[in-house]
Design a protein around this motif. Structure first.
Motif, PDB file in Angstrom:
ATOM      1  N   TYR A 229       0.772 -15.627  34.133  1.00  0.00           N
ATOM      2  CA  TYR A 229      -0.652 -15.974  34.281  1.00  0.00           C
ATOM      3  C   TYR A 229      -0.950 -17.340  33.414  1.00  0.00           C
ATOM      4  O   TYR A 229      -1.037 -17.359  32.175  1.00  0.00           O
ATOM      5  N   ALA A 230      -0.635 -18.404  34.046  1.00  0.00           N
ATOM      6  CA  ALA A 230      -0.639 -19.679  33.172  1.00  0.00           C
ATOM      7  C   ALA A 230      -2.054 -20.043  32.585  1.00  0.00           C
ATOM      8  O   ALA A 230      -3.150 -19.624  33.082  1.00  0.00           O
ATOM      9  N   ILE A 231      -1.939 -20.544  31.363  1.00  0.00           N
ATOM     10  CA  ILE A 231      -2.861 -20.969  30.581  1.00  0.00           C
ATOM     11  C   ILE A 231      -3.899 -19.629  30.056  1.00  0.00           C
ATOM     12  O   ILE A 231      -3.831 -19.313  28.806  1.00  0.00           O
ATOM     13  N   GLY A 232      -4.482 -19.085  30.960  1.00  0.00           N
ATOM     14  CA  GLY A 232      -5.376 -18.037  30.449  1.00  0.00           C
ATOM     15  C   GLY A 232      -5.990 -17.439  31.855  1.00  0.00           C
ATOM     16  O   GLY A 232      -6.292 -18.223  32.885  1.00  0.00           O
ATOM     17  N   ASN A 233      -6.611 -16.079  31.729  1.00  0.00           N
ATOM     18  CA  ASN A 233      -7.418 -15.390  32.744  1.00  0.00           C
ATOM     19  C   ASN A 233      -6.537 -14.583  33.541  1.00  0.00           C
ATOM     20  O   ASN A 233      -5.484 -14.963  34.278  1.00  0.00           O
ATOM     21  N   HIS A 260     -19.464 -13.058  20.743  1.00  0.00           N
ATOM     22  CA  HIS A 260     -18.388 -13.890  21.295  1.00  0.00           C
ATOM     23  C   HIS A 260     -19.332 -14.849  21.670  1.00  0.00           C
ATOM     24  O   HIS A 260     -20.323 -15.014  22.552  1.00  0.00           O
ATOM     25  N   PHE A 261     -18.812 -16.096  21.201  1.00  0.00           N
ATOM     26  CA  PHE A 261     -19.332 -17.319  21.554  1.00  0.00           C
ATOM     27  C   PHE A 261     -18.994 -17.620  23.190  1.00  0.00           C
ATOM     28  O   PHE A 261     -19.871 -18.143  23.932  1.00  0.00           O
ATOM     29  N   GLY A 262     -17.926 -17.380  23.671  1.00  0.00           N
ATOM     30  CA  GLY A 262     -17.620 -17.453  25.291  1.00  0.00           C
ATOM     31  C   GLY A 262     -16.757 -18.132  25.499  1.00  0.00           C
ATOM     32  O   GLY A 262     -17.044 -19.413  26.123  1.00  0.00           O
ATOM     33  N   SER A 263     -15.346 -18.061  25.640  1.00  0.00           N
ATOM     34  CA  SER A 263     -14.269 -18.690  26.427  1.00  0.00           C
ATOM     35  C   SER A 263     -14.467 -20.244  26.276  1.00  0.00           C
ATOM     36  O   SER A 263     -14.196 -20.921  27.083  1.00  0.00           O
ATOM     37  N   VAL A 264     -14.513 -20.340  24.795  1.00  0.00           N
ATOM     38  CA  VAL A 264     -14.469 -21.782  24.412  1.00  0.00           C
ATOM     39  C   VAL A 264     -13.199 -22.550  24.999  1.00  0.00           C
ATOM     40  O   VAL A 264     -13.132 -23.808  25.120  1.00  0.00           O
ATOM     41  N   SER A 265     -12.027 -22.074  24.437  1.00  0.00           N
ATOM     42  CA  SER A 265     -11.034 -22.821  24.697  1.00  0.00           C
ATOM     43  C   SER A 265     -10.524 -22.742  26.369  1.00  0.00           C
ATOM     44  O   SER A 265     -10.141 -23.924  26.702  1.00  0.00           O
ATOM     45  N   ILE A 266     -10.900 -21.789  27.185  1.00  0.00           N
ATOM     46  CA  ILE A 266     -10.571 -22.108  28.551  1.00  0.00           C
ATOM     47  C   ILE A 266     -11.574 -22.848  29.110  1.00  0.00           C
ATOM     48  O   ILE A 266     -11.065 -23.594  30.032  1.00  0.00           O
ATOM     49  N   LYS A 267     -12.682 -22.990  28.758  1.00  0.00           N
ATOM     50  CA  LYS A 267     -13.692 -23.844  29.291  1.00  0.00           C
ATOM     51  C   LYS A 267     -13.311 -25.462  28.796  1.00  0.00           C
ATOM     52  O   LYS A 267     -13.814 -26.187  29.626  1.00  0.00           O
ATOM     53  N   ALA A 268     -12.587 -25.531  27.710  1.00  0.00           N
ATOM     54  CA  ALA A 268     -12.325 -26.968  27.547  1.00  0.00           C
ATOM     55  C   ALA A 268     -11.486 -27.582  28.618  1.00  0.00           C
ATOM     56  O   ALA A 268     -11.122 -28.721  28.547  1.00  0.00           O
ATOM     57  N   SER A 271     -12.423 -29.745  34.633  1.00  0.00           N
ATOM     58  CA  SER A 271     -12.204 -29.583  35.933  1.00  0.00           C
ATOM     59  C   SER A 271     -10.809 -29.007  36.192  1.00  0.00           C
ATOM     60  O   SER A 271     -10.773 -28.400  37.422  1.00  0.00           O
ATOM     61  N   GLU A 272      -9.880 -28.510  35.302  1.00  0.00           N
ATOM     62  CA  GLU A 272      -8.564 -27.875  35.841  1.00  0.00           C
ATOM     63  C   GLU A 272      -8.643 -26.295  35.714  1.00  0.00           C
ATOM     64  O   GLU A 272      -7.900 -25.608  36.239  1.00  0.00           O
ATOM     65  N   LEU A 273      -9.976 -25.872  35.204  1.00  0.00           N
ATOM     66  CA  LEU A 273     -10.304 -24.544  35.414  1.00  0.00           C
ATOM     67  C   LEU A 273     -10.346 -23.956  36.537  1.00  0.00           C
ATOM     68  O   LEU A 273      -9.847 -22.574  36.719  1.00  0.00           O
ATOM     69  N   ASP A 274     -10.885 -24.276  37.551  1.00  0.00           N
ATOM     70  CA  ASP A 274     -10.929 -23.827  38.829  1.00  0.00           C
ATOM     71  C   ASP A 274      -9.582 -23.707  39.327  1.00  0.00           C
ATOM     72  O   ASP A 274      -9.181 -22.868  40.082  1.00  0.00           O
ATOM     73  N   GLU A 275      -8.733 -24.441  39.128  1.00  0.00           N
ATOM     74  CA  GLU A 275      -7.160 -24.436  39.669  1.00  0.00           C
ATOM     75  C   GLU A 275      -6.331 -23.358  38.955  1.00  0.00           C
ATOM     76  O   GLU A 275      -5.798 -22.714  39.469  1.00  0.00           O
ATOM     77  N   VAL A 276      -6.862 -23.354  37.508  1.00  0.00           N
ATOM     78  CA  VAL A 276      -6.092 -22.279  36.831  1.00  0.00           C
ATOM     79  C   VAL A 276      -6.607 -20.871  37.358  1.00  0.00           C
ATOM     80  O   VAL A 276      -5.502 -20.064  37.760  1.00  0.00           O
TER      81      VAL A 276
END
Length: 469
Positions: A229-233, A260-268, A271-276
């Motif tokens: 699972y690349a990067i995260g999720n 929990h502030f909420g997925s700050v690293s993955i949100k950063a 536009s790549e988040l959808d592909e991940v």
């Protein structure tokens, strides 16, 4: 008369009689050097030993302000024994310098590249010394009695595999509405909220990975997070399935709250988040197919085994087992009759519950697994490459050879392994590909032969682990 001069000899004697000024010992330096030497020696002697506490593992990437707040909250609100391990995924915002500045308070590892959530977490797990392990996001703030409550829940039943708290921001059933607007108000809310209450411990099918507590025993049985699972999720969903497949329960400690502030690293990722997410979702589906059906199949087999043991105990007059059984480890869901290797080049042939070092070179595929997975099989005698080749290629249902073990294409078209007269379904094609079973010789047994074979535990693909110390 002028006084006579004393002879030079007497003058020399008088000079020698003067006390010689000696340099005072540097007691600080002597103490420092002695302490350093003693600490180094004790560190070597205790290498590999565990402590009665919790290793809190925090993967981080370019969120220094959140990381500082998280560590400060742990120090200020944790009374139980613990260690903090931070693994930095190649941050460029000063995280490395900060970690070095507080190196006496934490343990850390600075990676040269982003290995993703799973890769960084696995590195932290490899570094950990605690008998309990806690995975914690860097954008969390812990609260009064948080760890005490989670430990009380985990230790209440050996069948509980993992425990997680409630929070203000997360997917699934661990999110609640909160009345606060500031961090100070949050701590006031949590002080009243975090009152240990076993009536608020609820079973769940899924725990999210922002805060996960489990025993080291579970790590040894299950292994590391899947770095496929690349990067995260999705790596936490994957681990949930693997834990439940062994018969363990997942519990939400609804008497415990952290912020929990909420997925700050993955949100950063922007536009790549959808592909991940698409890639990881596809990887999860390919690996598991229908994980709920797999879990139910394993649980049904475990219940059947438990009933058989209870019946045998009743018949013999012995005490009946009080707890439902668990799988001995995730290895029970791996196949026999395959070649594997760990981080080293040595190849092993796995059969009859043993790993046998292969002498020579094999021509068929060898599956690479983690050292934790590899070492669960006891070491057996060496085996020649030619003998391993012969065993790997043998034709199942070849009664002329006196064996019906091997890969089988069942009458319904599903790929199975037959091991010592027990049929085991391959969970997905990804499982078959990982173990190299799709290259083996298949045969279609008759319906009568197939129906006569009992059903065994399914076969899954293990986690892909790239990180190592």
């Amino acid at each position: 008369m002028p006084p006579k001069k004393r002879p030079g000899r007497a003058a020399t004697s008088r000079q020698k009689a003067r006390p010689v000024a000696r340099k005072k010992p540097d007691w600080y330096r002597l103490g420092y050097d002695g302490g350093f030497e003693s600490g180094t020696r004790l560190g070597r002697e205790s290498f590999g030993s565990l402590f009665e506490g919790t290793s809190i593992i925090i993967p981080t990437y370019n969120q220094l302000a959140y990381l500082k707040s998280c560590i400060e909250s742990i120090v200020g609100h944790t009374d139980q024994p613990y260690e903090i391990i931070v693994v930095d995924n190649g941050s460029t915002d000063g995280t490395a310098a900060y970690l070095r500045s507080i190196s006496g308070q934490i343990r850390y590892r600075i990676l040269d590249a982003n290995r993703g959530f799973a890769g960084a977490t696995n590195m932290g797990l490899m570094m950990s010394k605690g008998k309990t392990l806690l995975l914690l996001n860097n954008d969390t703030i812990v609260t009064d009695r948080w760890l005490e409550n989670l430990l009380a829940c985990l230790n209440s039943d050996p069948r509980i595999g993992m425990v997680g708290p409630l929070t203000n921001y997360i997917s699934g059933n661990q999110q609640i509405d909160v009345p606060y607007g500031t961090i100070e108000q949050m701590h006031e809310f949590a002080r009243e909220f975090n009152r240990s209450d076993s009536a608020k411990w609820h079973l769940t099918d899924r725990l999210t990975g922002f805060c996960l507590l489990f025993r080291r025993e579970l790590l040894e049985r299950t292994g590391y997070l899947d770095e496929g699972y690349a990067i995260g999720n999705f790596e936490d969903d994957d681990y949930n399935v693997r834990v439940r497949l062994q018969g363990y329960m997942l519990v939400v400690a609804r008497d415990t709250f952290i912020h929990h502030f909420g997925s700050v690293s993955i949100k950063a990722l922007g536009s790549e988040l959808d592909e991940v997410n698409r890639n990881n979702s596809s990887f999860y589906s390919d690996k598991w197919g229908n994980p709920h059906a797999l879990i139910e199949q394993v649980n049904a087999l475990l219940r059947s085994e438990a009933q058989a043991r209870a019946d045998a105990a009743l018949h013999s007059g012995q005490e009946q087992p009080s707890l439902p059984p668990l799988l001995p480890s995730e290895t029970a869901l791996f196949p026999q009759g395959v070649a594997v290797r760990g981080v080293r080049e040595q190849v092993f042939w796995v059969e009859n519950g043993l790993r046998r070092p292969v002498v020579g070179v094999l021509s068929f595929p060898c599956a690479r697994i983690s050292q934790v997975d590899l070492l669960r099989w006891p070491l057996g005698d060496p085996i020649g490459a030619e003998e391993a080749e012969s065993r790997w290629r043998r034709q199942p249902f070849g009664h002329e050879h006196g064996s019906i073990d091997g890969s089988v294409l069942a009458p319904d078209g599903q790929l199975y392994m037959v091991e010592q007269g027990v049929k085991r379904r391959l969970a997905t094609s990804a499982a078959a590909e990982f173990w190299g079973l799709q290259y083996r010789m298949h045969s279609v047994p008759s319906a009568e032969e197939w129906a006569a074979l009992p059903e065994g535990f399914p076969i899954i693909a293990p986690a892909r682990v790239a990180a190592y110390l």
